[in-house]
Design a protein around this motif. Structure first.
Motif, PDB file in Angstrom:
ATOM      1  N   ASN A  41      45.110  52.733 -16.425  1.00  0.00           N
ATOM      2  CA  ASN A  41      44.453  53.848 -15.746  1.00  0.00           C
ATOM      3  C   ASN A  41      43.219  54.347 -16.495  1.00  0.00           C
ATOM      4  N   SER A  49      37.769  54.487 -12.428  1.00  0.00           N
ATOM      5  CA  SER A  49      38.826  53.705 -13.069  1.00  0.00           C
ATOM      6  C   SER A  49      38.537  52.212 -12.945  1.00  0.00           C
ATOM      7  N   VAL A  51      40.534  50.217 -11.473  1.00  0.00           N
ATOM      8  CA  VAL A  51      40.861  49.913 -10.082  1.00  0.00           C
ATOM      9  C   VAL A  51      39.641  50.185  -9.202  1.00  0.00           C
ATOM     10  N   ILE A  63      42.912  43.967  -8.669  1.00  0.00           N
ATOM     11  CA  ILE A  63      43.537  45.229  -8.243  1.00  0.00           C
ATOM     12  C   ILE A  63      45.052  45.091  -8.278  1.00  0.00           C
ATOM     13  N   LEU A  66      46.256  45.124 -11.853  1.00  0.00           N
ATOM     14  CA  LEU A  66      46.200  46.464 -12.448  1.00  0.00           C
ATOM     15  C   LEU A  66      47.331  47.343 -11.911  1.00  0.00           C
ATOM     16  N   LEU A  67      47.576  47.267 -10.608  1.00  0.00           N
ATOM     17  CA  LEU A  67      48.660  48.059 -10.015  1.00  0.00           C
ATOM     18  C   LEU A  67      50.012  47.630 -10.567  1.00  0.00           C
ATOM     19  N   ALA A  71      48.668  50.939 -12.996  1.00  0.00           N
ATOM     20  CA  ALA A  71      47.482  51.693 -12.582  1.00  0.00           C
ATOM     21  C   ALA A  71      47.766  52.399 -11.259  1.00  0.00           C
ATOM     22  N   VAL A  73      46.615  53.633  -7.603  1.00  0.00           N
ATOM     23  CA  VAL A  73      45.666  53.324  -6.545  1.00  0.00           C
ATOM     24  C   VAL A  73      44.966  54.601  -6.074  1.00  0.00           C
ATOM     25  N   ARG A 102      48.456  48.759  -0.202  1.00  0.00           N
ATOM     26  CA  ARG A 102      48.916  48.887  -1.587  1.00  0.00           C
ATOM     27  C   ARG A 102      49.404  50.301  -1.894  1.00  0.00           C
TER      28      ARG A 102
END
Length: 185
Positions: A41, A49, A51, A63, A66-67, A71, A73, A102
């Motif tokens: 994050n 960020s 993201v 993405i 990262l999630l 992280a 969204v 997501r």
């Protein structure tokens, strides 16, 4: 508002190599940086960020990576804009659809009480309006003057969006149908 991110702001707290990896979609390199201690994050001085940067460059695999590493969204920048808000404002229906898929919140509001559906209607982004509604965006949110997005679409003469907002799905939500001038529905 602009469809651009101020990339020079990113250079203040993160290695240019990480930013390049995000922009280029180099998932193994991004994950290496996260494994070396960079938080998923992480945000720059403007609140953008990793993201957000990946969204801007349409790096879907980055993405998702990262999630998967925790992280958010929905992490807002300093203006309160999430990646979904930015995509809706700028008319990027593909990004809106991806982010909602997501788990992005379609009804997120800024401190100024702005929200993605309002801006999509205001700017006439019909396909974004459709994706936001399919993603669960509420039609009945009100602005500071007590107006909803249907009022806004009518006021701006956005008939295609009015039709979407008044469509069959609106009737299923038990919204009253508008009366004609003679009192009939």
């Amino acid at each position: 508002m602009s469809d651009d991110i101020h990339h020079e702001a990113w250079r203040d707290r993160v290695a240019p190599d990480l930013l390049d990896a995000v922009r280029q979609g180099d998932v193994p390199e991004v994950l290496r940086w996260l494994d070396d201690g960079r938080p998923a994050n992480w945000q720059d001085s403007e609140g953008c960020s990793l993201v957000f940067l990946a969204v801007y460059h349409r790096q879907w695999a980055v993405i998702d990576s990262l999630l998967a590493r925790g992280a958010s969204v929905d992490l807002p920048d300093r203006r309160g804009w999430t990646p979904l808000f930015w995509a809706a404002f700028n008319g990027h229906a593909d990004i809106v659809s991806f982010l909602i898929g997501r788990g992005a919140n379609p009804d997120v509001r800024t401190e100024d009480e702005e929200w993605p559906l309002f801006w999509a209607v205001f700017k006439g982004h019909t396909s974004v309006v459709r994706h936001l509604l399919l993603g669960g965006a509420k039609r009945d949110q009100l602005d500071g003057d007590g107006h909803d997005v249907l009022w806004l679409a009518r006021t701006l003469g956005r008939q295609d969006i009015v039709a979407i907002l008044e469509g069959p799905r609106a009737r299923r939500t038990n919204r009253p149908l508008p009366e004609n001038s003679d009192g009939t529905i």
